[in-house]
Design a protein around this motif. Sequence first.
Motif, PDB file in Angstrom:
ATOM      1  N   GLN A   1       0.845  -1.195   0.000  1.00 44.39           N
ATOM      2  CA  GLN A   1       0.000   0.000   0.000  1.00 44.39           C
ATOM      3  C   GLN A   1       0.880   1.246   0.000  1.00 44.39           C
ATOM      4  OE1 GLN A   1      -1.141  -1.439   3.709  1.00 44.39           O
ATOM      5  NE2 GLN A   1      -3.267  -1.900   3.155  1.00 44.39           N
ATOM      6  N   PRO A   2       1.099   1.895  -1.137  1.00 37.65           N
ATOM      7  CA  PRO A   2       1.950   3.092  -1.138  1.00 37.65           C
ATOM      8  C   PRO A   2       1.347   4.222  -0.317  1.00 37.65           C
ATOM      9  CG  PRO A   2       1.634   2.242  -3.351  1.00 37.65           C
ATOM     10  CD  PRO A   2       0.677   1.499  -2.465  1.00 37.65           C
ATOM     11  N   GLU A   3       0.016   4.351  -0.343  1.00 31.47           N
ATOM     12  CA  GLU A   3      -0.651   5.416   0.407  1.00 31.47           C
ATOM     13  C   GLU A   3      -1.957   4.909   0.980  1.00 31.47           C
ATOM     14  OE1 GLU A   3       0.175   8.971  -2.654  1.00 31.47           O
ATOM     15  OE2 GLU A   3      -0.680   9.626  -0.738  1.00 31.47           O
ATOM     16  N   MET A   4      -2.318   5.455   2.140  1.00 32.81           N
ATOM     17  CA  MET A   4      -3.606   5.139   2.749  1.00 32.81           C
ATOM     18  C   MET A   4      -4.131   6.391   3.445  1.00 32.81           C
ATOM     19  SD  MET A   4      -3.292   1.356   4.359  1.00 32.81           S
ATOM     20  CE  MET A   4      -5.078   1.272   4.543  1.00 32.81           C
ATOM     21  N   SER A   5      -5.449   6.427   3.585  1.00 35.30           N
ATOM     22  CA  SER A   5      -6.072   7.524   4.307  1.00 35.30           C
ATOM     23  C   SER A   5      -7.052   6.962   5.323  1.00 35.30           C
ATOM     24  CB  SER A   5      -6.824   8.461   3.345  1.00 35.30           C
ATOM     25  OG  SER A   5      -5.923   9.070   2.443  1.00 35.30           O
ATOM     26  N   VAL A   6      -7.183   7.672   6.427  1.00 36.35           N
ATOM     27  CA  VAL A   6      -8.126   7.247   7.455  1.00 36.35           C
ATOM     28  C   VAL A   6      -8.713   8.490   8.116  1.00 36.35           C
ATOM     29  CG1 VAL A   6      -6.344   7.094   9.237  1.00 36.35           C
ATOM     30  CG2 VAL A   6      -8.450   5.766   9.484  1.00 36.35           C
ATOM     31  N   GLN A   7      -9.956   8.393   8.512  1.00 41.46           N
ATOM     32  CA  GLN A   7     -10.613   9.491   9.204  1.00 41.46           C
ATOM     33  C   GLN A   7     -10.077   9.550  10.633  1.00 41.46           C
ATOM     34  OE1 GLN A   7     -13.008  10.616   6.890  1.00 41.46           O
ATOM     35  NE2 GLN A   7     -13.065  12.546   8.026  1.00 41.46           N
ATOM     36  N   GLU A   8      -9.909  10.742  11.126  1.00 39.10           N
ATOM     37  CA  GLU A   8      -9.473  10.928  12.506  1.00 39.10           C
ATOM     38  C   GLU A   8     -10.391  10.155  13.440  1.00 39.10           C
ATOM     39  OE1 GLU A   8      -9.400  15.038  13.541  1.00 39.10           O
ATOM     40  OE2 GLU A   8      -8.216  14.758  15.348  1.00 39.10           O
TER      41      GLU A   8
ATOM     42  N   THR B   1      18.745 -12.492  13.444  1.00 36.87           N
ATOM     43  CA  THR B   1      19.506 -12.511  14.688  1.00 36.87           C
ATOM     44  C   THR B   1      20.975 -12.796  14.437  1.00 36.87           C
ATOM     45  OG1 THR B   1      19.019 -14.857  14.978  1.00 36.87           O
ATOM     46  CG2 THR B   1      17.514 -13.299  16.005  1.00 36.87           C
ATOM     47  N   ASN B   2      21.328 -12.850  13.162  1.00 33.59           N
ATOM     48  CA  ASN B   2      22.729 -13.112  12.836  1.00 33.59           C
ATOM     49  C   ASN B   2      23.622 -11.936  13.192  1.00 33.59           C
ATOM     50  OD1 ASN B   2      22.078 -15.597  11.786  1.00 33.59           O
ATOM     51  ND2 ASN B   2      21.821 -14.831   9.723  1.00 33.59           N
ATOM     52  N   ARG B   3      24.912 -12.208  13.306  1.00 32.60           N
ATOM     53  CA  ARG B   3      25.860 -11.226  13.788  1.00 32.60           C
ATOM     54  C   ARG B   3      25.929  -9.986  12.902  1.00 32.60           C
ATOM     55  NH1 ARG B   3      29.980 -10.713  17.291  1.00 32.60           N
ATOM     56  NH2 ARG B   3      31.744  -9.421  16.650  1.00 32.60           N
ATOM     57  N   ASP B   4      25.687 -10.148  11.604  1.00 30.49           N
ATOM     58  CA  ASP B   4      25.829  -8.982  10.728  1.00 30.49           C
ATOM     59  C   ASP B   4      24.745  -7.945  10.975  1.00 30.49           C
ATOM     60  OD1 ASP B   4      24.610 -10.675   7.714  1.00 30.49           O
ATOM     61  OD2 ASP B   4      23.552  -9.928   9.451  1.00 30.49           O
ATOM     62  N   ASP B   5      23.650  -8.349  11.575  1.00 23.83           N
ATOM     63  CA  ASP B   5      22.666  -7.408  12.109  1.00 23.83           C
ATOM     64  C   ASP B   5      22.170  -6.377  11.104  1.00 23.83           C
ATOM     65  OD1 ASP B   5      21.171  -6.575  14.339  1.00 23.83           O
ATOM     66  OD2 ASP B   5      22.543  -4.933  14.727  1.00 23.83           O
ATOM     67  N   LYS B   6      22.008  -6.741   9.842  1.00 26.88           N
ATOM     68  CA  LYS B   6      21.497  -5.779   8.875  1.00 26.88           C
ATOM     69  C   LYS B   6      19.983  -5.753   8.955  1.00 26.88           C
ATOM     70  CE  LYS B   6      25.290  -6.757   5.705  1.00 26.88           C
ATOM     71  NZ  LYS B   6      25.662  -7.356   4.403  1.00 26.88           N
ATOM     72  N   ILE B   7      19.408  -4.580   8.834  1.00 31.31           N
ATOM     73  CA  ILE B   7      17.967  -4.413   8.833  1.00 31.31           C
ATOM     74  C   ILE B   7      17.507  -4.129   7.410  1.00 31.31           C
ATOM     75  CG2 ILE B   7      18.030  -1.934   9.364  1.00 31.31           C
ATOM     76  CD1 ILE B   7      15.599  -2.401  11.183  1.00 31.31           C
ATOM     77  N   ILE B   8      16.406  -4.732   7.026  1.00 32.35           N
ATOM     78  CA  ILE B   8      15.869  -4.569   5.679  1.00 32.35           C
ATOM     79  C   ILE B   8      14.539  -3.839   5.788  1.00 32.35           C
ATOM     80  CG2 ILE B   8      15.089  -5.772   3.607  1.00 32.35           C
ATOM     81  CD1 ILE B   8      16.945  -8.090   4.532  1.00 32.35           C
ATOM     82  N   PHE B   9      14.418  -2.749   5.037  1.00 33.81           N
ATOM     83  CA  PHE B   9      13.220  -1.923   5.083  1.00 33.81           C
ATOM     84  C   PHE B   9      12.338  -2.162   3.868  1.00 33.81           C
ATOM     85  CE2 PHE B   9      13.984   0.933   8.624  1.00 33.81           C
ATOM     86  CZ  PHE B   9      15.342   0.848   8.805  1.00 33.81           C
ATOM     87  N   GLY B  10      11.027  -2.056   4.074  1.00 34.22           N
ATOM     88  CA  GLY B  10      10.108  -1.974   2.965  1.00 34.22           C
ATOM     89  C   GLY B  10      10.144  -0.570   2.378  1.00 34.22           C
ATOM     90  N   LYS B  11       9.368  -0.342   1.310  1.00 28.67           N
ATOM     91  CA  LYS B  11       9.400   0.962   0.645  1.00 28.67           C
ATOM     92  C   LYS B  11       8.501   1.984   1.312  1.00 28.67           C
ATOM     93  CE  LYS B  11      10.989  -0.539  -3.856  1.00 28.67           C
ATOM     94  NZ  LYS B  11      10.788  -0.506  -5.325  1.00 28.67           N
ATOM     95  N   GLY B  12       7.705   1.570   2.259  1.00 33.78           N
ATOM     96  CA  GLY B  12       6.925   2.511   3.035  1.00 33.78           C
ATOM     97  C   GLY B  12       5.488   2.664   2.574  1.00 33.78           C
ATOM     98  N   THR B  13       4.649   3.092   3.513  1.00 33.15           N
ATOM     99  CA  THR B  13       3.250   3.436   3.263  1.00 33.15           C
ATOM    100  C   THR B  13       3.018   4.820   3.825  1.00 33.15           C
ATOM    101  OG1 THR B  13       2.454   1.145   3.378  1.00 33.15           O
ATOM    102  CG2 THR B  13       0.843   2.907   3.771  1.00 33.15           C
ATOM    103  N   ARG B  14       2.550   5.727   2.980  1.00 33.71           N
ATOM    104  CA  ARG B  14       2.254   7.079   3.462  1.00 33.71           C
ATOM    105  C   ARG B  14       0.832   7.110   4.004  1.00 33.71           C
ATOM    106  NH1 ARG B  14       4.744  11.496   3.460  1.00 33.71           N
ATOM    107  NH2 ARG B  14       6.288  10.814   1.919  1.00 33.71           N
ATOM    108  N   LEU B  15       0.702   7.466   5.258  1.00 37.19           N
ATOM    109  CA  LEU B  15      -0.605   7.503   5.910  1.00 37.19           C
ATOM    110  C   LEU B  15      -1.084   8.944   6.061  1.00 37.19           C
ATOM    111  CD1 LEU B  15      -2.902   6.007   7.376  1.00 37.19           C
ATOM    112  CD2 LEU B  15      -1.589   6.307   9.497  1.00 37.19           C
TER     113      LEU B  15
END
Lengths: 115, 116
Positions: A8-15, A97-111
Amino acid sequence: AQTVTQSQPEMSVQEAETVTLSCTYDTSESDYYLFWYKQPPSRQMILVIRQEAYKQQNATENRFSVNFQKAAKSFSLKISDSQLGDAAMYFCAYRTTNRDDKIIFGKGTRLHILP
Amino acid sequence: NAGVTQTPKFRILKIGQSMTLQCAQDMNHNYMYWYRQDPGMGLKLIYYSVGAGITDKGEVPNGYNVSRSTTEDFPLRLELAAPSQTSVYFCASSGGLAGGYQETQYFGPGTRLLVL
């Protein structure tokens, strides 16, 4: 290789309403960590919530909770009672949990929060 | 604790110039990272370090260099700036594998770099 997908690249929600952001990931590991980060317009990356894969109980932080489905490799974020300050880019992330400890990110969702 | 600090907040460079982005953390974390975030995209790992004196390449290391002489500091060097390096740069740190919330990465406020 591990991957993180936010469909979901973008989403909207009512307050004051509830919204769920989706995240799926691919891994052959059995133990790992999953995160949701929030990036408001200030560009700061802020940790929202964290889940250890070995825990069956879904993590909760105030109005934020996750639905962690390990077999389906799904990690959705639910925001209850949405507030204007919740408007931001949300990134799902995975780390082994491996020693190299790299984190992988998704491309994001704009809310967007609609008043 | 100040957490993770980055300087400068914003910088304009001319093509071919060099600069160093500073990053420091006061949480005694072993692991430190540099990411870049291009407009509308997620974060890409440039370099990381698992401790003083140890660094390794991430996903997009070309055009950058790092050093880690102390636990606290992890500067990122751009030797010959190119327009493709226009981005927002984030430094992060984590405590490594000691358990609890130390695995979580904590981010600095970012440095916006514009190369013209």
